[in-house]
Design an enzyme around this catalytic site. Structure first.
Site, PDB file in Angstrom:
ATOM      1  N   VAL A 232       1.024  -9.593   8.834  1.00 32.92           N
ATOM      2  CA  VAL A 232       2.048 -10.635   8.746  1.00 32.92           C
ATOM      3  C   VAL A 232       2.608 -11.009  10.111  1.00 32.92           C
ATOM      4  O   VAL A 232       3.272 -12.040  10.251  1.00 32.92           O
ATOM      5  CB  VAL A 232       3.201 -10.243   7.801  1.00 32.92           C
ATOM      6  CG1 VAL A 232       2.705 -10.117   6.370  1.00 32.92           C
ATOM      7  CG2 VAL A 232       3.900  -8.979   8.266  1.00 32.92           C
TER       8      VAL A 232
ATOM      9  N   TYR B 194      16.432  -5.700  13.873  1.00 29.54           N
ATOM     10  CA  TYR B 194      15.924  -5.708  12.497  1.00 29.54           C
ATOM     11  C   TYR B 194      16.929  -6.340  11.547  1.00 29.54           C
ATOM     12  O   TYR B 194      16.587  -7.217  10.736  1.00 29.54           O
ATOM     13  CB  TYR B 194      15.621  -4.268  12.078  1.00 29.54           C
ATOM     14  CG  TYR B 194      15.263  -4.079  10.632  1.00 29.54           C
ATOM     15  CD1 TYR B 194      13.976  -4.332  10.171  1.00 29.54           C
ATOM     16  CD2 TYR B 194      16.211  -3.611   9.720  1.00 29.54           C
ATOM     17  CE1 TYR B 194      13.645  -4.137   8.839  1.00 29.54           C
ATOM     18  CE2 TYR B 194      15.887  -3.409   8.393  1.00 29.54           C
ATOM     19  CZ  TYR B 194      14.600  -3.676   7.955  1.00 29.54           C
ATOM     20  OH  TYR B 194      14.274  -3.485   6.627  1.00 29.54           O
TER      21      TYR B 194
ATOM     22  N   SER C 214       0.809  -1.222   0.000  1.00 34.05           N
ATOM     23  CA  SER C 214       0.000   0.000   0.000  1.00 34.05           C
ATOM     24  C   SER C 214       0.836   1.263   0.000  1.00 34.05           C
ATOM     25  O   SER C 214       0.320   2.350  -0.278  1.00 34.05           O
ATOM     26  CB  SER C 214      -0.935   0.018   1.221  1.00 34.05           C
ATOM     27  OG  SER C 214      -0.190   0.090   2.431  1.00 34.05           O
ATOM     28  N   ARG C 215       2.136   1.155   0.316  1.00 35.15           N
ATOM     29  CA  ARG C 215       2.949   2.357   0.503  1.00 35.15           C
ATOM     30  C   ARG C 215       4.418   2.015   0.284  1.00 35.15           C
ATOM     31  O   ARG C 215       4.778   0.849   0.171  1.00 35.15           O
ATOM     32  CB  ARG C 215       2.779   2.915   1.919  1.00 35.15           C
ATOM     33  CG  ARG C 215       2.776   1.847   3.005  1.00 35.15           C
ATOM     34  CD  ARG C 215       2.909   2.399   4.395  1.00 35.15           C
ATOM     35  NE  ARG C 215       4.280   2.777   4.701  1.00 35.15           N
ATOM     36  CZ  ARG C 215       5.213   1.913   5.100  1.00 35.15           C
ATOM     37  NH1 ARG C 215       4.957   0.634   5.213  1.00 35.15           N
ATOM     38  NH2 ARG C 215       6.437   2.338   5.359  1.00 35.15           N
TER      39      ARG C 215
ATOM     40  N   LYS D  28      16.883  -9.769   9.094  1.00 35.82           N
ATOM     41  CA  LYS D  28      17.109  -9.722   7.657  1.00 35.82           C
ATOM     42  C   LYS D  28      18.269 -10.635   7.239  1.00 35.82           C
ATOM     43  O   LYS D  28      18.272 -11.176   6.133  1.00 35.82           O
ATOM     44  CB  LYS D  28      17.366  -8.285   7.211  1.00 35.82           C
ATOM     45  CG  LYS D  28      16.136  -7.385   7.307  1.00 35.82           C
ATOM     46  CD  LYS D  28      14.958  -7.940   6.529  1.00 35.82           C
ATOM     47  CE  LYS D  28      13.827  -6.944   6.398  1.00 35.82           C
ATOM     48  NZ  LYS D  28      12.660  -7.506   5.656  1.00 35.82           N
TER      49      LYS D  28
ATOM     50  N   ASN E 126       7.495  -8.648   1.171  1.00 37.78           N
ATOM     51  CA  ASN E 126       8.009  -7.293   1.394  1.00 37.78           C
ATOM     52  C   ASN E 126       7.563  -6.683   2.715  1.00 37.78           C
ATOM     53  O   ASN E 126       8.290  -5.865   3.294  1.00 37.78           O
ATOM     54  CB  ASN E 126       7.553  -6.387   0.242  1.00 37.78           C
ATOM     55  CG  ASN E 126       7.732  -4.926   0.562  1.00 37.78           C
ATOM     56  OD1 ASN E 126       8.853  -4.421   0.633  1.00 37.78           O
ATOM     57  ND2 ASN E 126       6.626  -4.228   0.802  1.00 37.78           N
TER      58      ASN E 126
ATOM     59  N   SER F 208      17.871  -6.397   3.534  1.00 41.01           N
ATOM     60  CA  SER F 208      18.349  -5.044   3.768  1.00 41.01           C
ATOM     61  C   SER F 208      19.847  -4.958   3.547  1.00 41.01           C
ATOM     62  O   SER F 208      20.582  -5.921   3.809  1.00 41.01           O
ATOM     63  CB  SER F 208      18.036  -4.606   5.206  1.00 41.01           C
ATOM     64  OG  SER F 208      18.627  -3.360   5.511  1.00 41.01           O
TER      65      SER F 208
ATOM     66  N   ILE G 198      16.696   4.252   1.654  1.00 42.68           N
ATOM     67  CA  ILE G 198      15.732   4.735   0.673  1.00 42.68           C
ATOM     68  C   ILE G 198      14.859   5.819   1.298  1.00 42.68           C
ATOM     69  O   ILE G 198      14.475   5.732   2.462  1.00 42.68           O
ATOM     70  CB  ILE G 198      14.824   3.588   0.170  1.00 42.68           C
ATOM     71  CG1 ILE G 198      15.657   2.360  -0.247  1.00 42.68           C
ATOM     72  CG2 ILE G 198      13.952   4.066  -0.984  1.00 42.68           C
ATOM     73  CD1 ILE G 198      16.530   2.559  -1.456  1.00 42.68           C
TER      74      ILE G 198
END
Length: 255
Positions: free
Chosen positions: A65, A160, A15-16, A164, A97, A147, A193
């Protein structure tokens, strides 16, 4: 532009941010697209509308998720939508994702935060893929989003980044397991990003943005549309012999 007729991709967290651009770029490659959203239904429907305006089919489904006990219900809904909206019983590409970050260093990360990262970033791509791969066509593709933080380290992304790293190992095991089914599995590892991820720090903090740009060979931070086209490539037949690879898309950060 490569055109792919009647192929279907599922993008979690579409969605984003990066997921939105992945969905739009997949449509440009000719895919019909299903996206999932956690709570931002309006934003998800806007993505669906944009894809439909380009001449492709699209649909948005809710999915958290973090709750693996909801996956059976989601897969049942997905099967129903494949039949009713796409006149299909199978699909071609899965992009794992969806995710959120926790900004805390090792001394300040709570067990609750750690467990949340496990659920979202490790359990989800493991068990959602487990339930979905029987529906993926031979010659299909899975892309797991990891990542750049698995290669370079910034304190504050500890839990995090650990998850990953697990995703990258998971990719290789999935590629080996699914190889005889003709399904490819690769890791896409974005660098820094400009999105709203992590509170939008890379996008909104000019000092941070400038610092990262100075660490990057191409002299800037990444934009969402730097990422989506690479995912679309990995999902397409153009990448038919690319398997079990980690593709970092960071502009040459910290090389």
């Amino acid at each position: 532009m490569t055109t792919i007729s009647n192929k279907i991709a599922l993008v979690t967290g579409g969605s984003r941010g990066l997921g939105k651009d992945m969905a739009l770029q997949l449509a440009k490659k000719g895919f019909n697209v299903v996206i999932t959203y956690h709570s931002k239904q309006t934003e998800a429907e806007n993505v669906v509308t944009e894809i439909k305006a380009s001449g492709h089919k699209a649909y948005a489904l809710q999915l958290d998720v973090a709750k693996s006990n909801s996956f059976d219900g989601f897969v049942a809904n997905f099967k129903s939508i494949l039949k009713s909206e796409f006149q299909a019983e199978t699909f071609d590409a899965l992009v794992n994702n969806a995710g959120v970050g926790v900004h805390a260093d090792m001394s300040n990360t709570s067990e609750e935060q750690f467990d949340s990262m496990v659920n979202i970033h490790l359990k989800a791509p493991f068990f959602l893929t487990q339930k979905l791969f029987p529906l993926i066509n031979k010659g299909g593709s899975i892309v797991n989003v990891a990542s750049g933080l698995t290669r370079f380290s910034f304190t504050g992304y500890d839990a995090y980044a650990v998850m990953k790293g697990g995703v990258e190992t998971l990719t290789r095991y999935q590629a080996k397991f699914l190889g005889d089914k003709g399904i490819r599995v690769n890791t896409l590892a974005p660098g820094a990003i400009e999105t709203d991820f992590g509170g939008g720090a890379v996008r909104d903090n000019q000092d941070l943005n400038t610092m990262i740009a100075g660490m990057t060979a191409l002299g800037r931070v990444g934009l969402p549309d730097d990422i989506g086209s690479v995912v679309a490539f990995l999902c397409s037949d153009d990448a038919k012999w690319v398997n079990a690879q980690r593709i970092e898309v960071s502009g040459g950060m910290l090389i």
